[in-house]
Design a protein around this motif. Sequence first.
Motif, PDB file in Angstrom:
ATOM      1  N   ALA A  99      -0.387 155.010 110.605  1.00  6.33           N
ATOM      2  CA  ALA A  99      -0.513 156.153 111.511  1.00  6.33           C
ATOM      3  C   ALA A  99      -1.520 157.168 110.973  1.00  6.33           C
ATOM      4  CB  ALA A  99       0.847 156.814 111.724  1.00  6.33           C
ATOM      5  N   ALA A 100      -1.480 157.448 109.676  1.00  8.63           N
ATOM      6  CA  ALA A 100      -2.422 158.401 109.084  1.00  8.63           C
ATOM      7  C   ALA A 100      -3.849 157.885 109.171  1.00  8.63           C
ATOM      8  CB  ALA A 100      -2.040 158.675 107.629  1.00  8.63           C
ATOM      9  N   LEU A 101      -4.037 156.602 108.901  1.00  5.73           N
ATOM     10  CA  LEU A 101      -5.382 156.031 108.973  1.00  5.73           C
ATOM     11  C   LEU A 101      -5.899 155.987 110.407  1.00  5.73           C
ATOM     12  CD1 LEU A 101      -4.996 153.175 106.342  1.00  5.73           C
ATOM     13  CD2 LEU A 101      -6.287 155.317 106.087  1.00  5.73           C
ATOM     14  N   ASP A 102      -5.022 155.658 111.359  1.00  5.95           N
ATOM     15  CA  ASP A 102      -5.422 155.680 112.770  1.00  5.95           C
ATOM     16  C   ASP A 102      -5.874 157.092 113.162  1.00  5.95           C
ATOM     17  OD1 ASP A 102      -4.939 152.997 113.228  1.00  5.95           O
ATOM     18  OD2 ASP A 102      -2.984 153.329 114.169  1.00  5.95           O
ATOM     19  N   ALA A 103      -5.119 158.097 112.745  1.00  8.41           N
ATOM     20  CA  ALA A 103      -5.480 159.484 113.073  1.00  8.41           C
ATOM     21  C   ALA A 103      -6.791 159.856 112.404  1.00  8.41           C
ATOM     22  CB  ALA A 103      -4.361 160.427 112.628  1.00  8.41           C
ATOM     23  N   ALA A 104      -6.985 159.464 111.157  1.00  6.34           N
ATOM     24  CA  ALA A 104      -8.221 159.796 110.446  1.00  6.34           C
ATOM     25  C   ALA A 104      -9.428 159.122 111.084  1.00  6.34           C
ATOM     26  CB  ALA A 104      -8.110 159.391 108.982  1.00  6.34           C
ATOM     27  N   ALA A 105      -9.237 157.905 111.589  1.00  6.32           N
ATOM     28  CA  ALA A 105     -10.347 157.172 112.194  1.00  6.32           C
ATOM     29  C   ALA A 105     -10.813 157.806 113.493  1.00  6.32           C
ATOM     30  CB  ALA A 105      -9.945 155.715 112.427  1.00  6.32           C
ATOM     31  N   THR A 106      -9.948 158.555 114.161  1.00  6.96           N
ATOM     32  CA  THR A 106     -10.334 159.153 115.441  1.00  6.96           C
ATOM     33  C   THR A 106     -10.775 160.599 115.305  1.00  6.96           C
ATOM     34  OG1 THR A 106      -8.031 159.769 115.902  1.00  6.96           O
ATOM     35  CG2 THR A 106      -8.793 157.624 116.744  1.00  6.96           C
ATOM     36  N   ARG A 107     -10.614 161.170 114.093  1.00 12.66           N
ATOM     37  CA  ARG A 107     -11.071 162.537 113.865  1.00 12.66           C
ATOM     38  C   ARG A 107     -12.576 162.608 113.814  1.00 12.66           C
ATOM     39  NH1 ARG A 107      -7.927 163.104 108.960  1.00 12.66           N
ATOM     40  NH2 ARG A 107      -5.858 162.920 109.793  1.00 12.66           N
ATOM     41  N   PRO A 108     -13.146 163.648 114.406  1.00 13.06           N
ATOM     42  CA  PRO A 108     -14.594 163.814 114.293  1.00 13.06           C
ATOM     43  C   PRO A 108     -14.976 164.069 112.833  1.00 13.06           C
ATOM     44  CG  PRO A 108     -13.629 165.455 115.785  1.00 13.06           C
ATOM     45  CD  PRO A 108     -12.522 164.676 115.205  1.00 13.06           C
ATOM     46  N   ARG A 109     -16.101 163.571 112.422  1.00 16.15           N
ATOM     47  CA  ARG A 109     -16.583 163.759 111.041  1.00 16.15           C
ATOM     48  C   ARG A 109     -17.614 164.836 110.991  1.00 16.15           C
ATOM     49  NH1 ARG A 109     -12.793 161.805 108.208  1.00 16.15           N
ATOM     50  NH2 ARG A 109     -12.126 159.821 108.914  1.00 16.15           N
TER      51      ARG A 109
END
Length: 149
Positions: free
Chosen positions: A139-149
């Motif tokens: 869940a944390a990685l999924d959220a991080a992958a969709t966050r703008p960089r």
Amino acid sequence: MSTEYLRLDQQICFALHAASRAFGGVYRAVLRDLGLTYPQYLVMLVLWEHGELSVGRIGEHLRLDSGTLSPLLKRLEAGGLVRRTRGTEDERSVTVRPTAAGLALRERAERVPPLVAGATGLDDADLARLRADLTRLTAALDAAATRPR
């Protein structure tokens, strides 16, 4: 930044990759008697749990795209374990359900989880904790992958 961070043995992704490959070896041996590959086993687990599902819903459960699922489903259908049906209103829509043979295989598959759990060397509480930790990590990685960089 320390070069320690760049060591292979310090990478959580590699530890998960190595564990996944080790699981694959155990599943390959255990599933041989069922005539299933590990991905086919996952498809059957979803169908045994939910019954008839669209290819899209199976993909959502397994985190696989239809391009990956289609060959798996074709092989399962050729083996008589599932039936694929095209939608009458939309031919692009395909539903999948287990056949009688596919449902009968479920009984034989009930021995798989205890064998795999035993191969881990972990007790039930450790396995439950590990599963919960991996679920949180995903869940944390999924959220991080969709966050703008």
